[in-house]
Enzyme design. Structure first.
Site, PDB file in Angstrom:
ATOM      1  N   ASP A 168       0.882  -1.172   0.000  1.00  0.00           N
ATOM      2  CA  ASP A 168       0.000   0.000   0.000  1.00  0.00           C
ATOM      3  C   ASP A 168       0.916   1.218   0.000  1.00  0.00           C
ATOM      4  O   ASP A 168       2.137   1.099   0.176  1.00  0.00           O
ATOM      5  CB  ASP A 168      -0.894  -0.010   1.255  1.00  0.00           C
ATOM      6  CG  ASP A 168      -1.841   1.185   1.295  1.00  0.00           C
ATOM      7  OD1 ASP A 168      -2.358   1.589   0.233  1.00  0.00           O
ATOM      8  OD2 ASP A 168      -2.068   1.749   2.393  1.00  0.00           O
ATOM      9  N   SER A 169       0.305   2.393  -0.143  1.00  0.00           N
ATOM     10  CA  SER A 169       1.114   3.610  -0.079  1.00  0.00           C
ATOM     11  C   SER A 169       1.610   3.884   1.351  1.00  0.00           C
ATOM     12  O   SER A 169       2.597   4.572   1.534  1.00  0.00           O
ATOM     13  CB  SER A 169       0.270   4.793  -0.551  1.00  0.00           C
ATOM     14  OG  SER A 169      -0.894   4.883   0.245  1.00  0.00           O
ATOM     15  N   CYS A 223      -4.347  -1.759  -1.619  1.00  0.00           N
ATOM     16  CA  CYS A 223      -4.564  -0.337  -1.880  1.00  0.00           C
ATOM     17  C   CYS A 223      -5.597  -0.250  -2.996  1.00  0.00           C
ATOM     18  O   CYS A 223      -5.418  -0.855  -4.055  1.00  0.00           O
ATOM     19  CB  CYS A 223      -3.235   0.288  -2.327  1.00  0.00           C
ATOM     20  SG  CYS A 223      -3.380   1.961  -2.973  1.00  0.00           S
ATOM     21  N   GLU A 269      -2.784   9.271   8.381  1.00  0.00           N
ATOM     22  CA  GLU A 269      -1.331   9.031   8.491  1.00  0.00           C
ATOM     23  C   GLU A 269      -0.712   9.938   9.564  1.00  0.00           C
ATOM     24  O   GLU A 269       0.312   9.642  10.124  1.00  0.00           O
ATOM     25  CB  GLU A 269      -0.640   9.253   7.131  1.00  0.00           C
ATOM     26  CG  GLU A 269      -0.955   8.189   6.088  1.00  0.00           C
ATOM     27  CD  GLU A 269      -0.075   6.923   6.200  1.00  0.00           C
ATOM     28  OE1 GLU A 269       1.003   6.971   6.800  1.00  0.00           O
ATOM     29  OE2 GLU A 269      -0.524   5.877   5.674  1.00  0.00           O
ATOM     30  N   CYS A 323     -11.082   2.811   0.564  1.00  0.00           N
ATOM     31  CA  CYS A 323      -9.659   3.096   0.734  1.00  0.00           C
ATOM     32  C   CYS A 323      -9.253   2.305   1.972  1.00  0.00           C
ATOM     33  O   CYS A 323      -9.973   2.338   2.988  1.00  0.00           O
ATOM     34  CB  CYS A 323      -9.436   4.592   0.952  1.00  0.00           C
ATOM     35  SG  CYS A 323      -7.760   5.000   1.454  1.00  0.00           S
ATOM     36  N   HIS A 359      -7.218   2.744   4.179  1.00  0.00           N
ATOM     37  CA  HIS A 359      -6.969   3.532   5.399  1.00  0.00           C
ATOM     38  C   HIS A 359      -8.262   3.755   6.215  1.00  0.00           C
ATOM     39  O   HIS A 359      -8.199   3.967   7.426  1.00  0.00           O
ATOM     40  CB  HIS A 359      -6.440   4.924   5.040  1.00  0.00           C
ATOM     41  CG  HIS A 359      -4.982   4.970   4.690  1.00  0.00           C
ATOM     42  ND1 HIS A 359      -4.478   4.456   3.520  1.00  0.00           N
ATOM     43  CD2 HIS A 359      -3.930   5.488   5.359  1.00  0.00           C
ATOM     44  CE1 HIS A 359      -3.170   4.667   3.486  1.00  0.00           C
ATOM     45  NE2 HIS A 359      -2.813   5.295   4.587  1.00  0.00           N
TER      46      HIS A 359
END
Ligand code: DGL
Length: 279
Positions: A23-24, A86, A165, A197, A199
């Site tokens: 993932d990012s 992701c 984040e 997403c 996240h």
């Protein structure tokens, strides 16, 4: 639906090898958590491309390049299968990755769609995701081709990943930003909200405060883990080790708050975090 997740399968992959995830940033750990719950004996190698986060605002070409480099990094670690944890990378890069590499590679979008449509009464579906995912229309298309008559409304929510984040999950500003993004969906009377997403599952407590109580929240993590299990069983690659699987985390940039954040995502200890050079 499962067969959509297969790339070509290389002969000679071994059961003892780890599963690779990328993932990012930390988001894909929500998928890792679901996989660890369902498949506790699998070793996992996780790559978070924190140096190049966010992916959601990059062009499709750049996402494809990053995803290709991420896959190469995981292959250099000898993984037996890869989960693109992701949504943005799944939306823009999954087909090209599956075409290019002779290893099973699956994404998170079709599991998410299956989870949303598991409720036969779902009719008015809201999607929140990065700009890249919403702009790709992959979710909208996958939903509309599987059930007719749906009202589908997608909203790009680019501020959410940086807030997560930054570990600003419980800050008032995050609630305000969420309300601003979600008000149009609330006004449309959605019955389901897809957290498109990886996240976003961390925002569930705040989402529950902001949304009407009858809106069903859906993410892809659990269904993704189930599909991964079926895929590994089918190609006889489930780990046969008896001890618990090991988790190794690699990041392209080591930030101070990552460890605490990662613990929140995983609900368990992260072990040692390594620096990765990708690309
Ligand atoms: N977690 C990612 C996703 O599922 C992307 C977040 C980002 O880097 O923008 O789309």
């Amino acid at each position: 639906m499962i067969d959509d997740f297969f790339g070509a399968i290389r002969i000679g992959l071994v059961k003892q090898a780890a599963l690779g995830f990328f993932d990012s940033g930390v988001g894909g750990l929500t998928v890792v958590r679901a996989v660890q719950d369902l498949l506790p004996h699998e070793d996992v190698i996780y790559l978070g491309d924190t140096a190049r986060l966010p992916y959601g605002s990059k062009s499709p070409e750049t996402i494809r390049q990053f995803a290709d480099e991420d896959v190469n990094f995981l292959l250099s670690k000898g993984v037996k299968a890869i989960v693109v944890a992701c949504n943005t990378a799944t939306a823009h890069a999954l087909p090209s990755l599956q075409q290019k590499y002779e290893i099973p590679i699956m994404g998170v979008i079709l599991p998410g769609v299956e989870a949303a449509l598991a409720d036969p009464t779902a009719e008015r579906i809201g999607i929140i995701a990065t700009r890249g995912t919403i702009g790709s229309h992959v979710y909208q298309h996958a939903l509309a081709t599987r059930r007719t008559g749906l009202m589908i409304h997608g909203i790009a929510a680019p501020l959410l990943v940086p807030l997560i984040e930054e570990n600003w999950i419980s800050e008032e500003v995050t609630q305000q930003v969420l309300l601003k993004y979600l008000q149009p969906l609330i006004d449309k009377g959605i019955d389901t909200l897809m957290l498109a997403c990886t996240h976003y599952p961390l925002l569930v407590p705040v989402l529950k405060e902001v949304l009407p109580s009858d809106v069903r929240l859906v993410d892809s993590a659990t269904t993704c883990a189930e599909h991964l299990k079926i895929m590994l069983e089918k190609i006889d690659l489930l780990s046969d080790q008896e001890e618990d699987g090991k988790l190794s985390i690699y990041l392209t940039d080591l930030s101070e708050q990552f460890e605490e954040l990662a613990r929140r995502f995983l609900k368990r200890s992260t072990g040692k975090i390594h620096r990765a050079v990708v690309g």
